[in-house]
Design an enzyme around this catalytic site. Structure first.
Site, PDB file in Angstrom:
ATOM      1  N   ALA A 227       0.813  -1.225   0.000  1.00  0.00           N
ATOM      2  CA  ALA A 227       0.000   0.000   0.000  1.00  0.00           C
ATOM      3  C   ALA A 227       0.839   1.264   0.000  1.00  0.00           C
ATOM      4  O   ALA A 227       0.331   2.351  -0.265  1.00  0.00           O
ATOM      5  CB  ALA A 227      -0.932  -0.003   1.222  1.00  0.00           C
TER       6      ALA A 227
ATOM      7  N   ARG B 114      10.115   8.124  -2.886  1.00  0.00           N
ATOM      8  CA  ARG B 114      11.467   8.328  -3.433  1.00  0.00           C
ATOM      9  C   ARG B 114      11.642   7.776  -4.843  1.00  0.00           C
ATOM     10  O   ARG B 114      12.648   8.056  -5.490  1.00  0.00           O
ATOM     11  CB  ARG B 114      12.501   7.738  -2.472  1.00  0.00           C
ATOM     12  CG  ARG B 114      12.692   8.593  -1.212  1.00  0.00           C
ATOM     13  CD  ARG B 114      13.473   7.854  -0.152  1.00  0.00           C
ATOM     14  NE  ARG B 114      14.757   7.407  -0.633  1.00  0.00           N
ATOM     15  CZ  ARG B 114      15.440   6.386  -0.128  1.00  0.00           C
ATOM     16  NH1 ARG B 114      14.946   5.709   0.892  1.00  0.00           N
ATOM     17  NH2 ARG B 114      16.611   6.052  -0.612  1.00  0.00           N
TER      18      ARG B 114
ATOM     19  N   LYS C 136       5.134   2.013  -6.678  1.00  0.00           N
ATOM     20  CA  LYS C 136       6.475   1.440  -6.519  1.00  0.00           C
ATOM     21  C   LYS C 136       6.521  -0.053  -6.817  1.00  0.00           C
ATOM     22  O   LYS C 136       7.403  -0.521  -7.548  1.00  0.00           O
ATOM     23  CB  LYS C 136       6.996   1.699  -5.098  1.00  0.00           C
ATOM     24  CG  LYS C 136       8.325   1.014  -4.830  1.00  0.00           C
ATOM     25  CD  LYS C 136       9.035   1.561  -3.640  1.00  0.00           C
ATOM     26  CE  LYS C 136       8.605   0.916  -2.367  1.00  0.00           C
ATOM     27  NZ  LYS C 136       9.507   1.266  -1.254  1.00  0.00           N
TER      28      LYS C 136
ATOM     29  N   THR D 154       2.474  -0.741   9.377  1.00  0.00           N
ATOM     30  CA  THR D 154       2.461  -2.127   8.888  1.00  0.00           C
ATOM     31  C   THR D 154       1.447  -3.014   9.619  1.00  0.00           C
ATOM     32  O   THR D 154       0.863  -3.907   9.007  1.00  0.00           O
ATOM     33  CB  THR D 154       3.875  -2.744   8.969  1.00  0.00           C
ATOM     34  OG1 THR D 154       4.457  -2.412  10.234  1.00  0.00           O
ATOM     35  CG2 THR D 154       4.784  -2.219   7.858  1.00  0.00           C
TER      36      THR D 154
ATOM     37  N   TYR E  41       6.578  -8.252   2.059  1.00  0.00           N
ATOM     38  CA  TYR E  41       6.448  -6.893   1.515  1.00  0.00           C
ATOM     39  C   TYR E  41       6.505  -6.954  -0.011  1.00  0.00           C
ATOM     40  O   TYR E  41       7.351  -7.649  -0.576  1.00  0.00           O
ATOM     41  CB  TYR E  41       7.620  -6.002   1.957  1.00  0.00           C
ATOM     42  CG  TYR E  41       7.698  -5.663   3.417  1.00  0.00           C
ATOM     43  CD1 TYR E  41       6.649  -5.903   4.288  1.00  0.00           C
ATOM     44  CD2 TYR E  41       8.851  -5.068   3.921  1.00  0.00           C
ATOM     45  CE1 TYR E  41       6.752  -5.555   5.629  1.00  0.00           C
ATOM     46  CE2 TYR E  41       8.966  -4.724   5.260  1.00  0.00           C
ATOM     47  CZ  TYR E  41       7.910  -4.974   6.112  1.00  0.00           C
ATOM     48  OH  TYR E  41       8.015  -4.645   7.425  1.00  0.00           O
TER      49      TYR E  41
ATOM     50  N   GLU F 268      11.941  -0.491  16.709  1.00  0.00           N
ATOM     51  CA  GLU F 268      12.203   0.327  15.528  1.00  0.00           C
ATOM     52  C   GLU F 268      13.361   1.279  15.810  1.00  0.00           C
ATOM     53  O   GLU F 268      13.537   1.743  16.940  1.00  0.00           O
ATOM     54  CB  GLU F 268      10.942   1.106  15.131  1.00  0.00           C
ATOM     55  CG  GLU F 268       9.854   0.236  14.537  1.00  0.00           C
ATOM     56  CD  GLU F 268      10.354  -0.560  13.334  1.00  0.00           C
ATOM     57  OE1 GLU F 268      10.727   0.043  12.322  1.00  0.00           O
ATOM     58  OE2 GLU F 268      10.403  -1.803  13.430  1.00  0.00           O
TER      59      GLU F 268
HETATM   60  C1  UD1 Z   1       9.746  -1.935   8.264  1.00  0.00           C
HETATM   61  C2  UD1 Z   1       9.829  -2.545   9.670  1.00  0.00           C
HETATM   62  C3  UD1 Z   1      11.298  -2.569  10.125  1.00  0.00           C
HETATM   63  C4  UD1 Z   1      12.119  -3.350   9.128  1.00  0.00           C
HETATM   64  C5  UD1 Z   1      11.949  -2.762   7.724  1.00  0.00           C
HETATM   65  C6  UD1 Z   1      12.602  -3.670   6.725  1.00  0.00           C
HETATM   66  C7  UD1 Z   1       7.758  -1.981  10.839  1.00  0.00           C
HETATM   67  C8  UD1 Z   1       7.123  -1.071  11.812  1.00  0.00           C
HETATM   68  N1  UD1 Z   1       9.046  -1.752  10.583  1.00  0.00           N
HETATM   69  O1  UD1 Z   1      10.140  -0.591   8.372  1.00  0.00           O
HETATM   70  O2  UD1 Z   1      11.384  -3.197  11.392  1.00  0.00           O
HETATM   71  O3  UD1 Z   1      13.477  -3.325   9.502  1.00  0.00           O
HETATM   72  O4  UD1 Z   1      10.547  -2.680   7.376  1.00  0.00           O
HETATM   73  O5  UD1 Z   1      12.565  -3.057   5.472  1.00  0.00           O
HETATM   74  O6  UD1 Z   1       7.107  -2.864  10.345  1.00  0.00           O
HETATM   75  N2  UD1 Z   1       3.146  -0.649   4.131  1.00  0.00           N
HETATM   76  C9  UD1 Z   1       1.790  -0.656   3.898  1.00  0.00           C
HETATM   77  N3  UD1 Z   1       0.981   0.105   4.649  1.00  0.00           N
HETATM   78  C10 UD1 Z   1       1.457   0.913   5.652  1.00  0.00           C
HETATM   79  C11 UD1 Z   1       2.849   0.923   5.887  1.00  0.00           C
HETATM   80  C12 UD1 Z   1       3.664   0.123   5.111  1.00  0.00           C
HETATM   81  O7  UD1 Z   1       1.312  -1.362   3.008  1.00  0.00           O
HETATM   82  O8  UD1 Z   1       0.644   1.584   6.292  1.00  0.00           O
HETATM   83  C13 UD1 Z   1       4.020  -1.498   3.319  1.00  0.00           C
HETATM   84  C14 UD1 Z   1       4.986  -0.698   2.474  1.00  0.00           C
HETATM   85  O9  UD1 Z   1       4.426  -0.446   1.212  1.00  0.00           O
HETATM   86  C15 UD1 Z   1       6.185  -1.610   2.402  1.00  0.00           C
HETATM   87  C16 UD1 Z   1       6.146  -2.354   3.726  1.00  0.00           C
HETATM   88  O10 UD1 Z   1       4.815  -2.261   4.199  1.00  0.00           O
HETATM   89  O11 UD1 Z   1       6.079  -2.550   1.386  1.00  0.00           O
HETATM   90  C17 UD1 Z   1       7.122  -1.805   4.764  1.00  0.00           C
HETATM   91  O12 UD1 Z   1       6.809  -0.475   5.022  1.00  0.00           O
HETATM   92  P1  UD1 Z   1       7.936   0.617   5.249  1.00  0.00           P
HETATM   93  O13 UD1 Z   1       7.279   1.923   5.423  1.00  0.00           O
HETATM   94  O14 UD1 Z   1       8.958   0.486   4.173  1.00  0.00           O
HETATM   95  O15 UD1 Z   1       8.549   0.131   6.634  1.00  0.00           O
HETATM   96  P2  UD1 Z   1       9.958   0.499   7.214  1.00  0.00           P
HETATM   97  O16 UD1 Z   1       9.863   1.806   7.876  1.00  0.00           O
HETATM   98  O17 UD1 Z   1      10.986   0.318   6.196  1.00  0.00           O
END
Ligand code: UD1
Ligand code: MG
Length: 451
Positions: free
Chosen positions: A10, A15, A22, A81, A103, A154
């Site tokens: 989602a 970036r 993406k 997430t 993911y 985190e």
């Molecule tokens: C997340 C993890 C972190 C991990 C990292 C690895 C959490 C809180 N943190 O952080 O521990 O080290 O991934 O890459 O889970 N997404 C949604 N809906 C949302 C938020 C995110 O679908 O509301 C999806 C994003 O599109 C993405 C994935 O979930 O594919 C991860 O989200 P992202 O925002 O990249 O999490 P990080 O901050 O990187």
């Protein structure tokens, strides 16, 4: 044990600076999302739910194109997430078994790694996937106590001591599906990001007396894509792996770095691939086939012993049987070539069936398109198509038949017949020299005007 797959897709991917969501940016010819789905599919999940938000329509269409049984769950605002996983609840209602969270922007997780996670479930209620990070940066940290995973913290919320941990969270997590949703219900958003963190379920589970653990994978598997530069790096990594796998499979390359693979390219043992060959999606090259330099193949099948190129183009639906020859500057589309058929120079063969051992001469064209519809050309076994023949489809040239060079064939040619369809030659003795003399003298007379 039955399994459900939840793929988070989602996020916005700011970036990437792109109109395309993406997860739909391609790596090796397939959207990143499809790479994640293919890794998950190796576990034969009973249900698959993709959580969509940004560009939901396009993301859902791509998911359904890959697998019509996939269900989508919308996450209209991206609150984190855990909130994303919670959206999958309705779709997975009644699922009796495990769920695994992936993911959509993490395309390199290996099926074997996911299988190890499922195995680890026999001794733990929750299994997270971690990796030893060369540069832990802003990843979530896995706080371990021996085999037990205590919690995931985190980066933004971590203490200096916790930030020193290098065992990081990939984001992949496995648990019983009902347990997963129960735990998510208890997750709040009182943290540095104000988000509902999926990672918080570990702490909640431990407080409830559940067992959590983590298994480790290679950092390369957890590579995520957040920018165009990372997308290019991911593509390079994919290509390097595909080349390495092809070496293992017994394929010879003259210049492996110049050969590009798709996510699903299949090359048989003892295939020989020359320099600068590009494999688009859906290509199978059988054992011992030879693809010569600068050829472009997609959606096609090349049987053993066939030789393709140099400079050949095989488009979707090209089916080459054993020992077929397709030479330079030849394009084949939606056509079957039976054993030993030859199309060696400068030809277009589209929507056609070529019989065994036939020969299509240089510069021949199957004229398959009338501007509205496509029509088929049939060429019988052993037929000889003279150079520069235009075959106006629909048309059939029979077995062992011939067409004279330069013919425009509009009617079927029976077996064994010779068809000539071109103007009869007229020869005027001496006329060429007389004409040239005339032209030259008229040019001299008009010299002043010409300047
Ligand atoms: C997340 C993890 C972190 C991990 C990292 C690895 C959490 C809180 N943190 O952080 O521990 O080290 O991934 O890459 O889970 N997404 C949604 N809906 C949302 C938020 C995110 O679908 O509301 C999806 C994003 O599109 C993405 C994935 O979930 O594919 C991860 O989200 P992202 O925002 O990249 O999490 P990080 O901050 O990187
Ligand atoms: Mg991320």
């Amino acid at each position: 044990m039955t399994l459900a797959l939840i793929v988070l897709a989602a996020g916005k991917g700011t970036r990437m600076n792109s109109d395309l969501p993406k997860v739909l940016h391609p790596i090796a010819g397939a959207p990143m999302l499809v790479h994640a789905l293919r890794a998950g599919a190796a576990l034969e999940p009973e249900r698959i739910c993709v959580v969509t938000g940004h560009g939901a329509g396009a993301v859902e269409a791509a998911a359904l194109e890959h697998d019509p049984d996939i269900k989508a769950a919308r996450q209209d605002t991206q609150l984190g997430t855990a909130h994303a996983v919670a959206q999958a609840r309705a779709v997975l209602e009644g699922h009796d078994g495990d769920a695994i969270v992936l993911y959509g922007d993490t395309p390199f997780i290996q099926p074997e790694t996911l299988k190890r996670m499922i195995e680890a479930r026999s001794s733990a209620d929750l299994v997270a996937l971690g990796f030893d990070a060369a540069d832990p940066g802003r990843y979530g940290r896995l706080v371990m106590d021996g085999e037990a995973l205590e919690r995931i913290v985190e980066f933004k919320d971590a203490t200096e001591e916790e930030r020193a941990i290098t065992f990081c969270n990939s984001g992949v997590i496995a648990a019983d599906c009902d347990t997963l949703f129960d735990l998510i219900d208890a997750v709040g958003n009182d943290n540095a990001a104000g988000e509902y963190y999926l990672t918080d379920i570990i702490g909640v589970a431990r407080a409830r007396g559940l067992r959590a653990t983590a298994i480790a994978c290679d950092e390369a598997e957890t590579l995520g894509v957040n920018s165009r530069a990372e997308l290019a790096a991911a593509e390079a990594l994919f290509q390097a792996r595909a080349r390495a796998a092809a070496f293992e499979d017994g394929v010879t390359f003259y210049a492996p770095g110049s050969v590009f693979f798709s996510f699903d390219t299949v090359l048989g043992r003892d295939a020989l691939i020359e320099q600068n060959v590009v494999f688009g999606p859906g290509v199978t090259v059988e054992s011992g086939a030879h693809i010569r330099a600068f050829s472009h193949l997609e959606g096609c099948h090349v049987a053993r012993g066939a030789i393709v190129g140099p400079y050949a183009r095989l488009r979707p639906g090209a089916e080459l049987a054993e020992d077929v020859r397709v030479g330079n500057f030849v394009e084949i589309k939606n056509a079957s070539l039976d054993a030993g058929a030859k199309v060696n120079h400068l030809s277009y063969v589209g929507d056609a069936d070529l019989g065994a051992g036939c020969n299509v001469g240089a510069g021949s064209v199957t004229c398959n398109y009338d501007g509205v519809r496509k029509h088929r050309t049939q060429i019988g076994a052993g037929a000889f198509i003279g150079s520069g023949t235009m075959l106006i489809a629909p048309v059939t040239v029979g077995e062992d038949a011939m067409t004279g060079s330069g013919s425009v064939i509009t009617q079927d040619v029976p077996d064994g017949a010779l068809a000539l369809a071109r103007a009869r030659q007229i020869t005027k003795p001496g006329l060429a020299r007389r004409l040239m003399a005339m032209f030259r003298s008229s040019k001299e007379t008009n010299h002043e005007e010409a300047i």
